[in-house]
Structure formats: structure tokens, C-alpha cells
Design a protein around this motif. Sequence first.
Motif, PDB file in Angstrom:
ATOM      1  N   ASP A 225       0.886  -1.165   0.000  1.00 37.25           N
ATOM      2  CA  ASP A 225       0.000   0.000   0.000  1.00 37.25           C
ATOM      3  C   ASP A 225       0.927   1.220   0.000  1.00 37.25           C
ATOM      4  OD1 ASP A 225      -1.531   2.231   0.807  1.00 37.25           O
ATOM      5  OD2 ASP A 225      -2.964   0.974   1.869  1.00 37.25           O
ATOM      6  N   ILE A 226       1.149   1.815  -1.156  1.00 37.19           N
ATOM      7  CA  ILE A 226       2.207   2.814  -1.316  1.00 37.19           C
ATOM      8  C   ILE A 226       1.951   4.075  -0.501  1.00 37.19           C
ATOM      9  CG2 ILE A 226       3.477   4.235  -2.974  1.00 37.19           C
ATOM     10  CD1 ILE A 226       4.067   1.227  -3.074  1.00 37.19           C
ATOM     11  N   ALA A 227       0.732   4.560  -0.505  1.00 33.67           N
ATOM     12  CA  ALA A 227       0.434   5.781   0.266  1.00 33.67           C
ATOM     13  C   ALA A 227       0.678   5.549   1.754  1.00 33.67           C
ATOM     14  CB  ALA A 227      -1.001   6.220   0.017  1.00 33.67           C
ATOM     15  N   ASP A 228       0.220   4.413   2.242  1.00 26.47           N
ATOM     16  CA  ASP A 228       0.418   4.068   3.653  1.00 26.47           C
ATOM     17  C   ASP A 228       1.907   3.915   3.966  1.00 26.47           C
ATOM     18  OD1 ASP A 228      -0.673   2.992   6.315  1.00 26.47           O
ATOM     19  OD2 ASP A 228       0.545   1.307   5.626  1.00 26.47           O
ATOM     20  N   ALA A 229       2.609   3.196   3.103  1.00 27.18           N
ATOM     21  CA  ALA A 229       4.037   2.972   3.324  1.00 27.18           C
ATOM     22  C   ALA A 229       4.805   4.279   3.321  1.00 27.18           C
ATOM     23  CB  ALA A 229       4.581   2.031   2.246  1.00 27.18           C
ATOM     24  N   ALA A 230       4.511   5.142   2.359  1.00 29.19           N
ATOM     25  CA  ALA A 230       5.240   6.403   2.248  1.00 29.19           C
ATOM     26  C   ALA A 230       5.051   7.271   3.487  1.00 29.19           C
ATOM     27  CB  ALA A 230       4.786   7.156   0.995  1.00 29.19           C
ATOM     28  N   LYS A 231       3.823   7.383   3.956  1.00 33.99           N
ATOM     29  CA  LYS A 231       3.574   8.252   5.106  1.00 33.99           C
ATOM     30  C   LYS A 231       4.227   7.696   6.372  1.00 33.99           C
ATOM     31  CE  LYS A 231       0.029  11.142   7.179  1.00 33.99           C
ATOM     32  NZ  LYS A 231      -1.387  11.602   7.084  1.00 33.99           N
ATOM     33  N   LYS A 232       4.132   6.397   6.568  1.00 33.06           N
ATOM     34  CA  LYS A 232       4.747   5.797   7.756  1.00 33.06           C
ATOM     35  C   LYS A 232       6.273   5.919   7.716  1.00 33.06           C
ATOM     36  CE  LYS A 232       1.075   2.470   8.836  1.00 33.06           C
ATOM     37  NZ  LYS A 232       0.616   1.068   8.712  1.00 33.06           N
ATOM     38  N   ILE A 233       6.854   5.696   6.554  1.00 36.67           N
ATOM     39  CA  ILE A 233       8.316   5.742   6.450  1.00 36.67           C
ATOM     40  C   ILE A 233       8.814   7.180   6.584  1.00 36.67           C
ATOM     41  CG2 ILE A 233      10.260   5.355   4.881  1.00 36.67           C
ATOM     42  CD1 ILE A 233       8.637   2.903   3.820  1.00 36.67           C
ATOM     43  N   ALA A 258       8.200   3.087  -7.762  1.00 40.87           N
ATOM     44  CA  ALA A 258       9.095   4.102  -7.196  1.00 40.87           C
ATOM     45  C   ALA A 258       8.555   5.515  -7.394  1.00 40.87           C
ATOM     46  CB  ALA A 258      10.485   3.974  -7.817  1.00 40.87           C
ATOM     47  N   GLU A 259       8.095   5.839  -8.579  1.00 42.15           N
ATOM     48  CA  GLU A 259       7.596   7.195  -8.834  1.00 42.15           C
ATOM     49  C   GLU A 259       6.375   7.490  -7.966  1.00 42.15           C
ATOM     50  OE1 GLU A 259       9.005   9.532 -10.542  1.00 42.15           O
ATOM     51  OE2 GLU A 259      10.643   8.272 -11.307  1.00 42.15           O
ATOM     52  N   GLU A 260       5.505   6.506  -7.824  1.00 46.85           N
ATOM     53  CA  GLU A 260       4.333   6.687  -6.958  1.00 46.85           C
ATOM     54  C   GLU A 260       4.772   6.885  -5.509  1.00 46.85           C
ATOM     55  OE1 GLU A 260       0.213   4.382  -5.593  1.00 46.85           O
ATOM     56  OE2 GLU A 260       1.628   3.379  -6.958  1.00 46.85           O
ATOM     57  N   PHE A 261       5.778   6.116  -5.079  1.00 44.56           N
ATOM     58  CA  PHE A 261       6.261   6.264  -3.707  1.00 44.56           C
ATOM     59  C   PHE A 261       6.816   7.660  -3.482  1.00 44.56           C
ATOM     60  CE2 PHE A 261       9.535   6.170  -0.452  1.00 44.56           C
ATOM     61  CZ  PHE A 261       8.895   5.524   0.591  1.00 44.56           C
ATOM     62  N   VAL A 262       7.608   8.172  -4.411  1.00 45.85           N
ATOM     63  CA  VAL A 262       8.182   9.516  -4.272  1.00 45.85           C
ATOM     64  C   VAL A 262       7.075  10.559  -4.187  1.00 45.85           C
ATOM     65  CG1 VAL A 262       9.571  11.290  -5.413  1.00 45.85           C
ATOM     66  CG2 VAL A 262      10.354   8.911  -5.392  1.00 45.85           C
ATOM     67  N   LYS A 263       6.067  10.432  -5.040  1.00 53.39           N
ATOM     68  CA  LYS A 263       4.941  11.374  -5.014  1.00 53.39           C
ATOM     69  C   LYS A 263       4.233  11.346  -3.665  1.00 53.39           C
ATOM     70  CE  LYS A 263       0.973  10.317  -6.762  1.00 53.39           C
ATOM     71  NZ  LYS A 263      -0.153   9.944  -7.670  1.00 53.39           N
ATOM     72  N   GLU A 264       3.978  10.143  -3.147  1.00 54.75           N
ATOM     73  CA  GLU A 264       3.280  10.021  -1.865  1.00 54.75           C
ATOM     74  C   GLU A 264       4.162  10.471  -0.702  1.00 54.75           C
ATOM     75  OE1 GLU A 264       0.204   9.433  -1.331  1.00 54.75           O
ATOM     76  OE2 GLU A 264      -0.382   8.874  -3.363  1.00 54.75           O
ATOM     77  N   ALA A 265       5.473  10.246  -0.813  1.00 56.78           N
ATOM     78  CA  ALA A 265       6.385  10.687   0.244  1.00 56.78           C
ATOM     79  C   ALA A 265       6.436  12.208   0.311  1.00 56.78           C
ATOM     80  CB  ALA A 265       7.775  10.105   0.006  1.00 56.78           C
ATOM     81  N   LYS A 266       6.472  12.867  -0.840  1.00 57.39           N
ATOM     82  CA  LYS A 266       6.452  14.333  -0.870  1.00 57.39           C
ATOM     83  C   LYS A 266       5.158  14.857  -0.267  1.00 57.39           C
ATOM     84  CE  LYS A 266       7.835  16.153  -4.809  1.00 57.39           C
ATOM     85  NZ  LYS A 266       7.999  16.311  -6.283  1.00 57.39           N
ATOM     86  N   LYS A 267       4.056  14.208  -0.595  1.00 56.89           N
ATOM     87  CA  LYS A 267       2.764  14.600  -0.028  1.00 56.89           C
ATOM     88  C   LYS A 267       2.772  14.419   1.496  1.00 56.89           C
ATOM     89  CE  LYS A 267      -0.818  12.957  -2.173  1.00 56.89           C
ATOM     90  NZ  LYS A 267      -1.905  12.006  -2.566  1.00 56.89           N
ATOM     91  N   ALA A 268       3.382  13.324   1.966  1.00 52.68           N
ATOM     92  CA  ALA A 268       3.409  13.038   3.403  1.00 52.68           C
ATOM     93  C   ALA A 268       4.192  14.093   4.172  1.00 52.68           C
ATOM     94  CB  ALA A 268       4.013  11.657   3.642  1.00 52.68           C
ATOM     95  N   VAL A 269       5.290  14.590   3.611  1.00 50.14           N
ATOM     96  CA  VAL A 269       6.069  15.636   4.284  1.00 50.14           C
ATOM     97  C   VAL A 269       5.191  16.843   4.578  1.00 50.14           C
ATOM     98  CG1 VAL A 269       7.960  17.280   4.032  1.00 50.14           C
ATOM     99  CG2 VAL A 269       8.299  14.903   3.341  1.00 50.14           C
ATOM    100  N   VAL A 270       4.392  17.265   3.603  1.00 46.93           N
ATOM    101  CA  VAL A 270       3.526  18.428   3.781  1.00 46.93           C
ATOM    102  C   VAL A 270       2.388  18.114   4.746  1.00 46.93           C
ATOM    103  CG1 VAL A 270       1.998  20.066   2.609  1.00 46.93           C
ATOM    104  CG2 VAL A 270       4.100  19.283   1.487  1.00 46.93           C
ATOM    105  N   GLU A 271       1.818  16.915   4.647  1.00 47.03           N
ATOM    106  CA  GLU A 271       0.731  16.544   5.555  1.00 47.03           C
ATOM    107  C   GLU A 271       1.207  16.510   7.004  1.00 47.03           C
ATOM    108  OE1 GLU A 271      -0.629  12.813   4.114  1.00 47.03           O
ATOM    109  OE2 GLU A 271      -1.905  13.668   2.536  1.00 47.03           O
ATOM    110  N   LEU A 272       2.433  16.076   7.219  1.00 41.78           N
ATOM    111  CA  LEU A 272       2.948  15.949   8.583  1.00 41.78           C
ATOM    112  C   LEU A 272       3.429  17.281   9.161  1.00 41.78           C
ATOM    113  CD1 LEU A 272       4.970  12.628   8.155  1.00 41.78           C
ATOM    114  CD2 LEU A 272       2.889  12.920   9.505  1.00 41.78           C
ATOM    115  N   TYR A 273       4.091  18.093   8.338  1.00 43.67           N
ATOM    116  CA  TYR A 273       4.778  19.273   8.876  1.00 43.67           C
ATOM    117  C   TYR A 273       4.429  20.579   8.182  1.00 43.67           C
ATOM    118  CZ  TYR A 273       7.494  15.422  10.782  1.00 43.67           C
ATOM    119  OH  TYR A 273       7.857  14.270  11.412  1.00 43.67           O
TER     120      TYR A 273
END
Length: 459
Positions: A225-233, A258-273
Motif C-alpha cells: 500500500d504505497i500511500a500508507d508505506a510512504a507516510k509511515k516511512i 518508485a515514482e508513486e512512492f516519491v509522489k506520496e512521500a512528498k505529499k506526506a512531508v507536507v501533511e505531517l509538517y
Amino acid sequence: MNKYQELLNRQKSYFNTSITKSLEWRIGQLDRMAGMLKENMNEFYQTVSQDFKTAISEQVFEVNAPLGIIELVKSELKNWLKPIPAAVPKFLADAGYSGAIQRDPFGSTLIIGPFNGPILLLLYPAITAISAGNTVVLKTSVDTPATSALLDKLIPQYFEPEAVAVVSGGVEEVTELLKLPFDFIFFTGSARVGKIILRAAAEHLTPVVLELGGHNPAVIDETADIADAAKKIVWGATTWAGQFCASPGYAYVHESVAEEFVKEAKKAVVELYGDDPKNNPDYSSIINAGHVKRLAGLIDQSKVVAGGESSEAERYVAPTLLYPVAWEDKIMEDEIFGPILPILTYTNLDKAISNINNAPKPLATYVFSTDKTNTDKLLKSLSFGGGGVNIVNVQLFVATLPFGGVGSSGMGNYVGKFGFDSLTNPKSILISPAGAAIDHLYPPYTMDKLQALNNWFEY
């Protein structure tokens, strides 16, 4: 005789009275520890935040996690102290013999704490040592002066120095302490310093637990689950501003996602901070300017896809994502210990496993997958201290799971029963009925006696 030798002598004399071996003493000391934390909770929160800005959730973990482990230990300690029956050869059992294992404390334990988790990672081992019946000398971190000063003030108010004492200071104080014949040493910190601790312990043949760092992988396969994985990581890599020994050190992602993970990870940074992490109260600072400079030097600006900013004056490094990263890049040489997440890709799981196994053994490993075959293969093929499946960091706070490293990430375990076992010696006892004969062990030896010895190997 210096003051540290006097303190150690006092603790050893106290230990030799056997008072620390009683259940009552251990429960009493744990109650004192809980009282110290509960009665000064806000002051502990403030000092941790004063040493380096931390999120309120991190402050809560610092104090509440030790309180939780105290309650667990107290509820189980009576059972842990019971002798464990051990099987004996059949002919001995038939003759009335029995075997038992008693868990025996070592004595005076030196606990050297780190700057990250200045309460949690100092008191967790202390709770372990006390539950095991040892006396304790706590060495606080020089990098957290406010928290260290508070412990310097409170420990003598709640504990007798022969039971639990505290020492502050830096390299000079640690050097003097390591010259002394402690009965056990517990160190949390870097592998570099861990080697120094181990060499010093060898002079006195002192047993140790070393909780060291590691470049911890988070493997994300194509079924995750890429969105879940990205936000948790991203959370795991940036909480405590990445200054957490079990944090994911890098994300190792199947190239198809990988591209989806990077997109979700960038989104997670903003959602968290948010868009301004520097001024977000939920984002921690770096311990000092020196560490900011070190971290900034690891960031290849050509690979920054999020963050990348830093300020030594403000002890700030932005939550940073680097992509694409290769194994040869500088960032992959060692544990990062900061809020920087390199993202690598793989195409073949066996090759990914080989690459991870060719690096020093990590303290933690995380697997994100919904494929049981992939998950089982990764967990069985990789050597690491502990970790999780579809989760990061949280295993450290589960008191029924052991916490510890392997290889360059450490040795020995603590937390709960596993810590109790690490800080006690399994003392074996064979109990014979009074007057039971052992004539077959006495010379002169005959064939009948030698034949009788074969019975020792039948259970």
C-alpha cells in the motif's frame, strides 16, 4: 581513591548485603522511579524541549514509555524470580536429583545514555537493571545539559546513592568510569564509541549490552500500500528529526512503484509538517550545530525532491527526500541519524537482499508488502535486530518484544523479560538427595563403572 571508585565501592558493599535480590527491594526502587517521573512530569517535558525542540508527542514518549514498562515489569517480576526447573538425566531423576536455574543479578551496572531519548534511553536500561536486582550508576549525556541537570537534582532525592546514582559530564568522566571494575556496562550510542566501551570492558572481563546504530532499510515491494508505506516511512525517518536509532535509514522501493512512492512521500512531508517545518511545533530540531553541518554535507542538492534546507544557527535540517539514490552515494556510507530519507530502487528481490546483506547489519528493518511470500523471504534472509511489517519504529515501545542489535548494530537485548534475562546470570543448580552415592565416578574405574557413565546421556 577518586569519587567514582568510592561510589562503586559503596554500591558493591551494598549489593553484597543481598538486599537488592529481594522482590520487595526491586518493587520499591521501581516505585521510586515511577514517582520521580510522575511528580516531575512537566519539568521533564520542559527540559527535553529546552535541550532541543521536540514535538509534544516525543516528550510524552520520553516520560510515559518508562512508566508503562515499570508497570509491566512490576506485574511480572514475581514470576521472573522463580527458579526454573531443568531436566536431569533419567537415572539421576529416578534417584531423586533435580535441576534448577536461578536468575542472579550481576552487581553494580554502569548505564551510559545517549542525547537522543535522554530520559527514555537512560531510564529504560535503568528499569531493566533494577528489576534484575542490580545497583545502578547513570551517566547522562553532555549534549542534553538541562535534562542532565534535572536528573542530577532528582535522582538523589528519590534514591540512595548505593542503589541508584547519577554522574554528569563528558569524555573525561566517562573515561574515569570505564577504568573501574563495574559488574555490567550498558551503553547506547554509536558503533565507534561502542568499540571503545567494549575495549574498556575487556580489561575487567565485564559483560555488556551495546545498543548501537544502523543504516536501517525499509523495503517496499510492488504489492505494498504505497500511500500508507510512504507516510509511515516519512514519519519514521523524521520523527525526533531522524535522531532515533530505529528510524528507517533509506527506502528501497521496487522500481515499478518508485515514482508513486516519491509522489506520496512528498505529499506526506507536507501533511505531517506543513509548508514551514522549521516553525512547526511538531517538528524537532537537531541536537547541535555540528550535527547540522554534518547532515548538510550529506545532502546532494541535485537529488533533492523535497526539503534540503538547513541552518546551523537554528539547529534545523528540513525533512528531506533524495531521489534517485545509488548505493555508491555518500549518503549510503553510514547511519544518517537525521531527517533525510534516501530513496533507492530495485528490480529483483534477491539482488536487493544481497545488497542489504553486503552492508553492515542494521538495528532495524522494515518490510512493506501484502505478499506473504516476499515478506517471509525478506524476514528470513535479512539479519537485523528487530523491525516490523507495514509499520516502523513502534516495535521499540512494545514491552513484550526484545530490543537490541546484531553485529555492528549492537549486542544483547533489553525491555521486559528479555532485559531481565540480559542483566542476570543464569545460575545453574543440581540438587542431590543427602547421602546419594556417586560411586561410579570414583576411581578405580571398571567396565561396569564406565558403562554406568553412559547413563549420563539418557534423558
